[in-house]
Design an enzyme around this catalytic site. Structure first.
Site, PDB file in Angstrom:
ATOM      1  N   GLY A  35     -46.329 -21.023  22.392  1.00  0.00           N
ATOM      2  CA  GLY A  35     -45.861 -19.659  22.539  1.00  0.00           C
ATOM      3  C   GLY A  35     -46.841 -18.740  21.867  1.00  0.00           C
ATOM      4  O   GLY A  35     -47.926 -19.157  21.450  1.00  0.00           O
ATOM      5  N   THR A  66     -47.915 -23.518  18.425  1.00  0.00           N
ATOM      6  CA  THR A  66     -47.881 -24.586  19.393  1.00  0.00           C
ATOM      7  C   THR A  66     -46.967 -25.686  18.858  1.00  0.00           C
ATOM      8  O   THR A  66     -46.968 -25.971  17.659  1.00  0.00           O
ATOM      9  CB  THR A  66     -49.296 -25.143  19.605  1.00  0.00           C
ATOM     10  OG1 THR A  66     -50.164 -24.038  19.837  1.00  0.00           O
ATOM     11  CG2 THR A  66     -49.332 -26.079  20.793  1.00  0.00           C
ATOM     12  N   VAL A  67     -46.199 -26.278  19.754  1.00  0.00           N
ATOM     13  CA  VAL A  67     -45.264 -27.315  19.356  1.00  0.00           C
ATOM     14  C   VAL A  67     -45.763 -28.660  19.874  1.00  0.00           C
ATOM     15  O   VAL A  67     -46.150 -28.769  21.041  1.00  0.00           O
ATOM     16  CB  VAL A  67     -43.844 -27.036  19.908  1.00  0.00           C
ATOM     17  CG1 VAL A  67     -42.863 -28.063  19.370  1.00  0.00           C
ATOM     18  CG2 VAL A  67     -43.402 -25.643  19.544  1.00  0.00           C
ATOM     19  N   LYS A 122     -44.198 -27.664  14.823  1.00  0.00           N
ATOM     20  CA  LYS A 122     -44.709 -26.399  15.328  1.00  0.00           C
ATOM     21  C   LYS A 122     -45.746 -25.880  14.346  1.00  0.00           C
ATOM     22  O   LYS A 122     -45.448 -25.707  13.164  1.00  0.00           O
ATOM     23  CB  LYS A 122     -43.582 -25.380  15.461  1.00  0.00           C
ATOM     24  CG  LYS A 122     -44.100 -24.032  15.924  1.00  0.00           C
ATOM     25  CD  LYS A 122     -43.012 -23.210  16.542  1.00  0.00           C
ATOM     26  CE  LYS A 122     -43.625 -22.089  17.364  1.00  0.00           C
ATOM     27  NZ  LYS A 122     -42.670 -21.489  18.262  1.00  0.00           N
ATOM     28  N   ASP A 166     -36.774 -13.762  20.034  1.00  0.00           N
ATOM     29  CA  ASP A 166     -37.288 -14.293  21.307  1.00  0.00           C
ATOM     30  C   ASP A 166     -36.280 -15.253  21.923  1.00  0.00           C
ATOM     31  O   ASP A 166     -36.634 -16.341  22.360  1.00  0.00           O
ATOM     32  CB  ASP A 166     -38.638 -14.981  21.085  1.00  0.00           C
ATOM     33  CG  ASP A 166     -39.386 -15.217  22.408  1.00  0.00           C
ATOM     34  OD1 ASP A 166     -39.015 -14.575  23.424  1.00  0.00           O
ATOM     35  OD2 ASP A 166     -40.307 -16.036  22.429  1.00  0.00           O
TER      36      ASP A 166
END
Lengths: 1041, 216
Positions: free
Chosen positions: A52, A56-57, A72, A160
């Protein structure tokens, strides 16, 4: 080296991020098939799960605890940002909630912050919600909402929230995830709207948050708070239920404009209560949204429970018990509580799955579907599976005997039989078309046993030669001998055969006559023929459409720009339908005049009128069947076929449809909708019943007022106004009525519609009319707030005064005389209420309302005032004292009192209606609703047993006050402007669609129960029987094998 | 970053040895070669194309290297960057970003070519400014400057990478540096200018539109 040289060289530094390491490892793996493992702290990093704006996950493995986790890695955002994020991530780590992804650890690796979370195998809500029934979707969102509320309770804002940021585990549990943007609520709420680009935009320019779900204030770059989260939650839920996002536009500005206008209504079958709750969550102004997520969740739960309240729980239980047999062979309930198990094959067919769920699962879905069909549209009475392929034509010969044409592979076949035993034999060879003799027009003589069936092949016509064994026709069967080649039609009286030959002539031969066929005069270039009643219709190549009756000459009905592609005549001979150039037009042959054009695109040649001429069924270009009520012009979709509808016909007194899959459905239409009393050419703005209740007067935007006699007789038009008529009022004795118009006049008429007086000179318009109790005076209000008193017989009026103040909206909404005639009350748009003493003297100012003033004298002489605030005040007749204040949760929009003065109904913005006891001030009000739109118009029936509610969106609902149940009366397009009851207690309504409707609803609970049982009784297919039921069980299903 | 110790038998080898052993079928040597030169190739590509394209181009570059003939006329690094350059130029052309005319690579900047690197969130303001500056000058100048400053290449080596006369490279280095200074002073003189470059409001509106046009 210069400064620039140094800086340039320094910029060559490569990022050492987990993401970069992962990418290198991935490319290495692609090149060499293997790559060294990548670690962050003690976690061995696996696949990248997603990225996102904030990080990053990765899937990862905790080497120490030997468990799967998700890591994450947050993007670097400077020291203070990193510290804040770390602080907030740790707050999340302290939060433990079943619907929030668990945060195990927050750590630092070099200058990177990473968050270790539980790994949730499964999918995202965005994936999961596709094709699910609304109730399952709502359940999942309620769970997610509780998780989000827990985040809020921890003092955090998500910023979000969206379907792809909610995980649905394989265990079925819903968890809110992706906290990359989560921030402490106080950090956001403090201070002015931050315009730090680091908050609005990442360095690469990506928006923080996801625009598609963002609240307008967030889109404008202002701060996001819990209420913005609430908006994002509502937008996500809206999309999940509607299949589309609530505000879609190509430009941000246009999106914001749509947000201001409010979301489009959610489609059925989402309950109005749920839709309204979501709509409020999507309010443009944050202050108008729900105050908290908890409040929204409570409203959603409430709205979902209120589905189909007309059907009382006892009835629901009965149906569910009756349906239990259907679940015998479905798989055991899986771990996912919101996802009923489906056979694997059905998962590939969401359309079929939806139907199986709707009709067979003993859960809410079945209940919903049944209720929808029973209350909202035609109901399937019986389902048969007589054919293997698409059913292209079908006829009902008697109560149980049928004949149908279907495609068997590439061959067309007829089959005939009776409902039981099933299926019947295939019709004999003489009536089976062959490639050499492909045409098989079959005509039936309505109501006649003689010559019930005609089969044509190679120009020969026999009357029922072989079907006689199945259907014992009266009278001898006579071979007709040779007919000319062409299209044949048996005339409705069964006496003649018409043949359309290639030249475009029509030849007529009388059955049994030795005369040779002779051309019918007055026709040329005939391309289509159809018959119904005594009428035969022809369509010519030149666009002419003509009708003919035996003994007469063809008569022109219309000339179209294009020749008609198909014709249909109703069995009554009243209606003629033509498919012309992609449209369908319907003429009323009895009345004449211009045809109706039905909206939509309809499949050529597929359609049927019922015998009474009230109903028309058509199949749309995309193969869905729709039933039209020709009197009310209401369309009902026929919901039930799993795939396309290949044919639809009224036959043998029933509506029967054939599916592309060989399924045949019989439909019951009883009690389907109301009657059309009459129609204005434009919207009806107001209406009123006369004191006796047997005439309804309507005021139309077309400048006409009508008096509709409810006990029979012809309506009377009141013609004279030159602009829209806004109001209409009867005198107390019913002898006079007054109308007010935008032409600045008020007019007085006799109850028979004769003009009595024209009262000119109103500023802008005459509105808010009332006759004095003795009938001698008419009071009016104008757009500028001037109150006038006129002699009802005509003559000069005088000005009582006005609602003063140049800076306030003064237009008069209501004027009303007190029952004793001593006072005239007036209410203005400003919310101001004045009482004018009829004996003379200055007006008395009553406590004002916030706007949109309205008032009402009750039968006991007390005065009610209301406005755009939440209070309704009951005052003494002279307005001197407030007797009671009725507090509401929102601005009040409508009010009605029962005739006996014991009950008062009020409606508030948002759709709820309250019923108050006027006799017992201590009794709390009953809440009815919600409704779709603002329930502005309310009416009690005479015994105050029922309440009729009409809303700004056309929702019309009849409530029973004894048990609080209701049923919708579907049919109005556009807002309702009047509700009432006729002397027999039949609901009446009028609305923006210009229609005055009557709703004969006398069904008792037993009738409804029976219809519901029928609606839910569906016979499984042979395959389904084999797959889901033992033979013994199948025998118990109550369906023919 | 380094990956020493993973493949002990390859440690002492030069890039050229590793390449030749890889081309002869030694996968371990190939991995060592990849690890040694991956940063060089990434550094070359990262400021010119979007992230996903970058990974593809890196992979294509190494796949081509496994099969291409290394003539030994230049260093392995120069030779490898030449491959990367040709793949990059091919990408710009095949992506329809411009016609296959050299002159346009000389006049258009990467910013104009519609590149969109997404991994820049981490870069400090100063680096961001430089990278933005580099992106806003013509591609040929950008390539020359980056190779010169980041890989320490001479004009001759850069000429070999891009298959261009040395004199031209010298001109590009000189002109490019002036252009970069102008760009930087323009960006630095006005914080608004930098901010507007970064914020790129039209780009923002477009991204918002795209976010609406696609699910999720």
């Amino acid at each position: 080296m210069s400064d620039l040289d140094e800086r340039l060289a320094a910029a060559g530094r490569l990022e050492d991020s987990l993401d970069e390491r992962q990418r290198q490892a991935r490319i290495q793996a692609r090149l060499f098939g293997e790559a060294p493992p990548v670690y962050i702290d003690r976690y061995r990093v696996g696949d990248r799960l997603g990225a996102g704006a904030m990080g990053t996950v990765f899937a990862a493995h905790d080497e120490r605890l030997d468990r799967a986790v998700a890591v994450k890695v947050l993007r670097e955002r400077g020291d203070s940002a990193a510290a804040r994020m770390l602080r907030e991530a740790r707050a999340l780590a302290r939060l433990s909630h079943p619907h929030v992804v668990t945060v195990h650890e927050v750590g630092q690796d070099g200058d990177r912050t990473f968050i270790v979370m539980e790994f949730v195998p499964g999918t995202t809500l965005a994936e999961w919600q596709r094709g699910r029934p609304w109730r399952a979707v709502l359940e999942a969102y309620l769970a997610a909402g509780r998780g989000l509320a827990a985040v809020h309770a921890a003092g955090l804002v998500h910023r979000d929230f969206k379907p792809s940021n909610v995980l649905v585990g394989e265990d079925g549990r819903v968890r809110v995830a992706d906290f990359g943007l989560v921030r402490a609520a106080d950090a956001v709420e403090a201070g002015p709207a931050p315009v730090d680009p680091g908050q609005r935009l990442t360095a690469s320019g990506a928006l923080v948050g996801t625009p598609a779900y963002m609240a307008p204030e967030q889109l404008r770059g202002q701060s996001a708070d819990k209420i913005s989260d609430l908006f994002a939650f509502s937008a996500s839920l809206y999309e999940a239920l509607a299949g589309v996002r609530p505000f879609v536009a190509p430009e941000v500005e246009a999106v914001l404009a749509r947000m201001e206008a409010g979301p489009p209504p959610l489609p059925r079958p989402v309950p109005a209560g749920v839709a309204d709750a979501i709509a409020r969550g999507l309010a443009h102004d944050p202050a108008r949204r729900w105050a908290s997520l908890e409040a929204l969740l409570a409203a959603l739960e409430h709205g979902a429970r209120r589905r189909a309240p007309w059907l009382v729980p006892a009835l629901a239980r009965g149906v569910i018990a009756g349906l239990a047999a259907w679940s015998l062979r479905t798989a055991p309930t899986p771990a996912t509580p919101t996802a009923p198990a489906l056979p694997a094959a059905l998962r590939q067919r969401p359309d079929l799955a939806a139907r199986v769920l709707a009709l067979r699962a003993p859960a809410d879905a079945a209940w919903r579907q049944a209720a929808l069909e029973v209350l909202g549209g035609p109901v399937t009475e019986q389902v048969l599976r007589p054919a293997r392929g698409p059913v292209s034509d079908l006829q009902w010969l008697g109560p149980d005997d049928w004949l149908l044409r279907f495609m068997d592979g590439t061959a067309e076949r007829w089959t005939a039989g009776a409902s039981s035993p099933w299926p019947g034999p295939t019709l004999a060879a003489a009536c089976r078309p062959t490639p050499e003799a492909p045409a098989l027009p079959a005509s039936f003589v309505p109501g006649s046993q003689a010559g019930a069936l005609a089969c044509a092949a190679e120009g020969l016509v026999d009357l029922g030669p072989t079907a006689a064994t199945l259907y014992p026709f009266a009278g001898p069967l006579r071979p007709l001998g040779a007919l000319p080649a062409g299209g044949h039609l048996l005339t409705p009286d069964g006496r003649d055969i018409l043949t359309r030959v290639d030249s475009g002539e029509v030849l007529r031969q009388t059955i049994g006559s030795a005369e040779p066929p002779a051309p019918l005069a007055g026709l040329a270039g005939v391309q289509r023929m159809a018959a119904g009643g005594a009428v035969v219709a022809f369509a010519q190549a030149d666009g002419h459409i003509l009708t003919w009756q035996a003994g007469g000459r063809p008569r022109r009905v219309a000339r179209m720009d294009h020749p008609a592609g198909g014709l249909l005549v109703s069995p009554s001979g009243q209606w003629l339908l033509a498919w012309v150039d992609g449209f369908v037009r319907v003429w009323d042959l009895e009345v004449g005049g211009e045809p109706m054009q039905l909206p939509g695109s309809w499949r050529l040649g597929v359609g049927s009128f019922d015998a009474s001429g009230r109903w028309l069924v058509l199949v749309s270009a995309d193969s869905k069947a729709t039933l039209w009520n020709l009197q009310t012009e209401v369309a009902h979709p026929l919901v039930g076929h799993s795939g396309i509808v290949a044919s639809a016909r009224f036959s043998g007194g029933r509506l029967v449809t054939g599916g592309g899959d060989g399924e045949v459905r019989l439909w019951t239409l009883e009690g389907l909708d109301g009657e059309l009393v009459g129609r204005h050419r434009r919207a009806i703005w107001a209406a009123t019943l006369d004191p006796a209740g047997d005439h309804l007067a309507t005021a139309g935007m077309d400048g006409v007022a009508w008096i509709w006699p409810l006990r029979g007789g012809a309506p009377v038009a009141l013609i004279g106004h030159e602009k829209p008529v806004f109001s209409v009022h009867y005198s107390r004795n019913g002898a006079r009525l007054a109308t007010g118009s935008g032409d600045e006049t008020a007019r007085v008429w006799t109850s028979a519609g004769a003009p009595v007086a024209t009262l000119p000179g109103h500023e802008g318009w005459a509105y808010g009319l009332d006759f004095s109790p003795d009938g001698r005076w008419l009071a009016t209000g104008s757009r500028t707030g001037v109150i006038r008193l006129w002699p009802a017989a005509g003559g000069a009026g005088r000005i009582l005064g006005d609602h003063g103040g140049p800076d306030r909206p003064r237009r008069v909404h209501t004027v009303a005389f007190s029952p004793d005639g001593a006072w005239l009350a007036s209410a203005a748009k400003s919310g101001e209420v004045r009482l004018w003493p009829m004996a003379g003297g200055p007006p008395r100012l009553l406590p004002p309302h916030a706007g949109n003033g309205h008032l009402l004298y009750l039968p006991d002489g007390t005065l009610l005032t209301l406005g755009a605030d939440a209070d309704v005040r009951q005052l003494t007749t002279d307005g001197g004292r407030v007797l009671r204040t009725l507090h509401h949760p929102a601005a009040v929009g409508g009010v009605a009192a029962s005739a006996d003065g014991r009950w008062l109904a009020t409606s508030v913005q948002g759709g709820d209606v309250f019923v108050w006891s006027l006799a017992d001030a201590a009794a709390p009000p009953r809440r009815l609703g919600p409704h779709a739109g603002h329930a502005e118009f309310l009416a009690f029936d005479a015994p105050a047993a029922r309440l009729l509610v009409g809303t700004s969106t056309g929702d019309l609902r009849l409530w029973r006050l004894d048990d609080g149940t209701s049923r919708p009366l579907p049919g109005h397009f556009g807002g309702v402007r009047f509700v009432g009851f006729d002397p027999a207690g039949v609901p009446l309504s009028a609305g923006n669609d210009g229609a005055v409707r009557r709703w004969p609803v006398d069904e008792d609970e037993a009738t409804l129960r029976a219809r519901l049982a029928r609606a839910t009784r569906v016979c499984p297919t042979a395959d389904e029987r084999a797959a889901w039921f033992t033979p013994a069980e199948a025998a118990q299903l109550g369906c023919a094998p | 970053m380094t990956w020493t110790g993973l493949f002990p038998h390859t440690q002492a080898m030069s890039d050229e040895d590793l390449l030749r052993r890889w081309q002869a079928g030694d996968r371990a040597a190939g991995q060592a070669f990849f690890q040694a030169l991956y940063p060089v190739v990434v550094r070359f590509l990262r400021n010119k194309v979007a992230d996903d394209v970058r990974d593809d181009l890196v992979q294509q570059t190494f796949m081509a290297a496994a099969q291409a003939d290394f003539g030994g006329r230049s260093s392995v690094r120069t030779w490898l960057l030449g491959i990367a350059w040709r793949h990059l130029a091919s990408h710009f052309r095949s992506a329809g970003r411009l016609q296959a005319r050299e002159v346009e690579l000389g006049t258009l900047s990467v910013a104009e070519l519609g590149r969109g690197p997404e991994s820049q969130a981490a870069w400090r303001q100063e680096e961001r400014l430089l990278l933005e500056g580099l992106r806003s000058i013509p591609v040929h100048a950008q390539v020359a400057l980056e190779l010169h400053y980041w890989e320490g290449m001479t004009a001759a080596e850069i000429a070999a990478v891009t298959d261009t006369p040395v004199g031209t490279i010298k001109t590009r280095l000189r002109d490019g540096r002036l252009a970069l200074e102008r760009a930087l002073s323009r960006l630095a003189a006005s914080p608004d200018a930098l901010q507007s470059t970064l914020d790129d409001l039209q780009g923002w509106a477009r991204r918002v539109r795209e976010a609406w046009a696609t699910p999720g």
